[in-house]
Write an enzyme that holds these catalytic residues in place. Sequence first.
Site, PDB file in Angstrom:
ATOM      1  CB  SER A 128      -0.918   0.019   1.219  1.00  0.00           C
ATOM      2  OG  SER A 128      -1.717   1.172   1.156  1.00  0.00           O
ATOM      3  CE  LYS A 182      -3.109  -2.565  -0.244  1.00  0.00           C
ATOM      4  NZ  LYS A 182      -3.833  -2.439  -1.421  1.00  0.00           N
ATOM      5  CG  HIS A 185      -4.866  -1.205   3.750  1.00  0.00           C
ATOM      6  ND1 HIS A 185      -5.149  -0.656   2.523  1.00  0.00           N
ATOM      7  CD2 HIS A 185      -4.026  -0.315   4.354  1.00  0.00           C
ATOM      8  CE1 HIS A 185      -4.517   0.501   2.388  1.00  0.00           C
ATOM      9  NE2 HIS A 185      -3.827   0.723   3.483  1.00  0.00           N
ATOM     10  CG  ASN A 186      -7.288  -1.922  -0.623  1.00  0.00           C
ATOM     11  OD1 ASN A 186      -6.292  -1.643   0.031  1.00  0.00           O
ATOM     12  ND2 ASN A 186      -7.267  -2.008  -1.936  1.00  0.00           N
ATOM     13  CD  GLU A 189      -7.669   2.603  -0.255  1.00  0.00           C
ATOM     14  OE1 GLU A 189      -6.609   2.065   0.114  1.00  0.00           O
ATOM     15  OE2 GLU A 189      -8.024   2.622  -1.452  1.00  0.00           O
TER      16      GLU A 189
END
Length: 470
Positions: A128, A182, A185-186, A189
């Site tokens: 990222s 990940k 994480h997105n 986001e």
Amino acid sequence: MKKYTLGMIGLGTMGRNLLLNMADHGYAVTGYDKDPKMLQILEEVGKEHDLKGFASLEDFVQSLELPRRIVLLVPAGAIVDSVIAELSPILDKGDMIIDSGNSHYTDTTRRALALKDQDLHFFGMGISGGEEGARFGPSMMPGGDKKAYSAMKEVLESISAKVNGDPCVTYIGPGASGHFVKMVHNGIEYAMMQLLAEAYDIMKNGMGYQNEQIQAAFAKWNQGRLKSFLMEVTAEVFAFVDEKTGNLMIDMIKDEAKSKGTGKWTSQVSMDLSLPIPTINEAVSSRDVSKFKKLRVELAAAFPHQTSIPENTAELEVQLEEALYFAMISCYAQGLHLLWQASATYEYELNLQEIAQIWRGGCIIRAELLEDIYQAYSKEPALEHLFADKNIQDKIKSTLPSLRKIITLSIENGLPITAFASTLTYFDSLRTEKLPSNLIQAQRDFFGAHTFERTDADGIFHALWNPITL
Ligand code: 6PG
């Protein structure tokens, strides 16, 4: 022939920048891309560095030290499979392929198993930080065989972002855990971006702010406890002028949001794991709603709505900051709760303290707030939910009244604040000792004999409900 430490397949923006980052840190690196244009760009930008581009996959493979360490930065999906199919027959036992795109974690599980049969190590590594991060220090989330990770550790630690000297990379866990983390994480986001978009809408249509005032508010918040990469980006957006028209660029961009899928995947997994992440779900749905422009225009004409701008906007701005602060905490809380559940279900052995630690720098969701989150997991590594941490409780208690006020104002004015509203109702559900779910159980048992549990006795029960005649 000179041997290189590490190789990159895919020399687009991300791959090229990551390679330059490695070269900056003194590693001799090499790259391969099918597209001669990409090799040409690499040659131009990498003149001063110890790196080399290859047009032949065989030559590229032969240029690498054993065991080989090959990073893939190609678009997620079928291309990853076709690169692996071409690459794996010309590798040696013990070589390592590190897929650094946004691959779906189930693809990573499948690929790792297939390559294990050929004695190749396959790592799924989320990266990222976008272009800038790749070039000067990303946050990285590698998962796979732990022993194999030791062969990459030094390179990854040296090229990663650093916070207080700590590298923003750690071994995440076995299997596809790197890509799973990940993905989440997105998802976080997506939720943070939606909240910032709703804050923009509230300021514009609920408070009557001009773009300059909105810019000033975001910039001011970025000086305080809401300091974060996304806040900074948002403030910058509101200061950017379109050369073509002289207007602010924000006013020239269509209100239809696109996505590549990682947010949707996060929501899908949360449903599979029966673990609620409503703000992330609403962020995904809101992007989808935005695509129905024609319908929205029709319905806007059918249901005209007047907003009344209150006078006390200075006070509202303070409350909006507090509401955002609460909601941002909740984004992380929901994402980390999902990781907590996934770790148990998929045996990922996730260390949430370390994950919070490596998200503090380099990545898109980096924020001042992650320091408190990191502290919460440092105190209690097995913490089930962030809302159970005393320090976090103090923060959400003090900002909750403002969240309610901002939501009330927005709802009265007909503003679509799905992320803010779901943040509050999620919290209210979690802090309710007795939910009305007993009625759901009664209804299920009534029409389908699905049984229920009693408050006063163990076991499964069914009631002989009075029949209904239609
Ligand atoms: C990152 C970003 C990166 C990418 C998103 C965009 O961490 O660097 O998350 O991976 O910008 O995938 O996703 P959407 O196109 O779905 O918004």
